[in-house]
Design an enzyme around this catalytic site. Sequence first.
Site, PDB file in Angstrom:
ATOM      1  N   HIS A 244      65.731  40.239   6.483  1.00  0.00           N
ATOM      2  CA  HIS A 244      64.655  41.164   6.098  1.00  0.00           C
ATOM      3  C   HIS A 244      64.482  42.332   7.082  1.00  0.00           C
ATOM      4  O   HIS A 244      64.412  43.488   6.680  1.00  0.00           O
ATOM      5  CB  HIS A 244      63.319  40.421   5.978  1.00  0.00           C
ATOM      6  CG  HIS A 244      63.376  39.204   5.098  1.00  0.00           C
ATOM      7  ND1 HIS A 244      64.141  39.134   3.967  1.00  0.00           N
ATOM      8  CD2 HIS A 244      62.750  38.002   5.187  1.00  0.00           C
ATOM      9  CE1 HIS A 244      63.984  37.948   3.388  1.00  0.00           C
ATOM     10  NE2 HIS A 244      63.139  37.241   4.121  1.00  0.00           N
ATOM     11  N   LYS A 344      55.606  34.065  13.143  1.00  0.00           N
ATOM     12  CA  LYS A 344      54.686  33.228  12.373  1.00  0.00           C
ATOM     13  C   LYS A 344      53.365  33.174  13.134  1.00  0.00           C
ATOM     14  O   LYS A 344      53.339  33.299  14.368  1.00  0.00           O
ATOM     15  CB  LYS A 344      55.240  31.802  12.268  1.00  0.00           C
ATOM     16  CG  LYS A 344      56.575  31.702  11.554  1.00  0.00           C
ATOM     17  CD  LYS A 344      56.403  31.687  10.054  1.00  0.00           C
ATOM     18  CE  LYS A 344      57.726  31.487   9.351  1.00  0.00           C
ATOM     19  NZ  LYS A 344      57.682  31.912   7.951  1.00  0.00           N
TER      20      LYS A 344
END
Length: 492
Positions: A244, A344
């Site tokens: 990504h 995260k």
Amino acid sequence: MNKDKPADITNPFDFVLFGGTGDLSLRKLLPALYFRHCEAQLHGDGRIICVARRDMNTEQFIEFIQQEVIQHIPSEHFKQASWDGFIERIQYLQLDVTTLDGYNVLGEMLSGREQVARVFYLSVAPSLFEPICAKVSEAGLISKSTRVALEKPLGRDRASANEINDQLARVFDESQIFRIDHYLGKETVQNLMALRFGNALFEPLWRREHISDVQITIAESLGVGTRGGFYDQTGALRDMVQNHLLQLLVILSMEPPASSDSDAIRDEKIKVLRALKPLVGLDAVESTVRGQYKAGAYADGPVPGYLENETVPDDSNTETFVAIRAEIESWRWAGVPFYLRTGKHMESKLTEIIINFQKVPHSIYETADGFSTPNQLVIRLQPQESIRMRVYVKAWGDDNQLQPVHLNLDFNDVFKKRQMIAYERLCMDIIKGNQTLFMRRDEVDAAWAWIDPIREAWKTHNVVPKGYTAGTMGPAAANALISREGLKWYED
Ligand code: NDP
Ligand code: BG6
């Protein structure tokens, strides 16, 4: 092409969804197909055949997805009549994909439909890619109109990705292979290209002479949740950067393609991947930061640290955060630092690209901030798509004092309609056979070729992740990385 059929409707198709009972199918793929059905973009003769091991018949499967899929469709966009039409397309086939028995049943279901677009969508663990490809070939299910779509991750490194690609190449031609990076299906990512190549304004400025540095952040507020088993073997570098983040970097920095043809675009993308300055040995250590989240808190309560996750080993050294200083060795970009970061359990869910322009060469004005932050283009991809341009204007009433203001474009205000989820566009393109938004074999290889030495350097130099508190923007070392050049991460 059928002249009576609008261009945005598919031709007849059979969409065979391996892993039809899995998380991705239930949360994203089936809702995506439902939305395209609602928009009347799926041909009336289009079937969705969901395949998995669970013992169910079609009726029971449909009952199962009423529960499991509808909850992922926002209620304001759910239409019972459309759903009733959608489920008529669906059939379920119980099949253990590792054994040849059962493929003959699939064969019977597909038989006589060799001319329609046949999609094998592999929404299963990567270890099942090879058995499925081999068996659909053995069972004689590959026709000229067949395409295979593969979910990431495609390998763990360059060697394993090549192995998978070799296996695919034994059975499929490259023109039949659709390697998915769902970021490429996001409207916002396609808008990046539109912004660059649909406007004459930016192109002359889009280079080292005018841009001082670029920042790309993909921050997630969620932790690894129940995916710890997979994630711990993967880490943020493989899970987010190899695909990504690099895709965003490449679309942002590639040369203008000669046309919108899929290979014209992918030819330009690969040039950037190959021009990335290799990060090797100590250079890799100094240009990167690894992090791992510790317990922290959000407004709605505390969250445990990565090592407290039951599916993660107590002594795991897997990174849940990465920051990287990258460079592209080309005439356009030489010397411009590209700062990338992802993690995260960061402060909030946010994907953002910041382009910092050079300061004016000679200022005749005064500003309260001493022009410390030059003109800045802020392209926000998630959660709400927007583009902001920071410019200096003269404040009313002051003689010569300038102040920064923002020119704001919020896409929600402009389009006032539901934003497509990435998989809608991707599923349509697979059915239609348009490969523009899918990764070509050489792209995947070039991305791994850049990533592998970073992992090797971390291993050789024993770089362990630095802790950061969940709910923050990563370890302090990521700030130190960027501040070495007198810069700081953009904050709204
Ligand atoms: P799940 O574990 O939720 O689903 C796996 C699916 O595979 C299930 O439908 C399971 O069905 C089926 N399956 C497993 N073994 C067999 C077998 N031998 N024969 C037939 N079917 C089998 O995985 P996900 O949906 O989360 O992920 C699927 C793929 O997508 C993976 O490659 C993942 O890395 C990738 N991906 C997932 C994302 C996500 O958000 N979930 C995001 C990006 C990529 P059953 O148990 O009924 O047999
Ligand atoms: C997936 C990663 O590819 O992308 C996940 O495997 C991550 O770990 C997800 O959460 C993020 O996607 P999005 O669309 O929510 O930004």
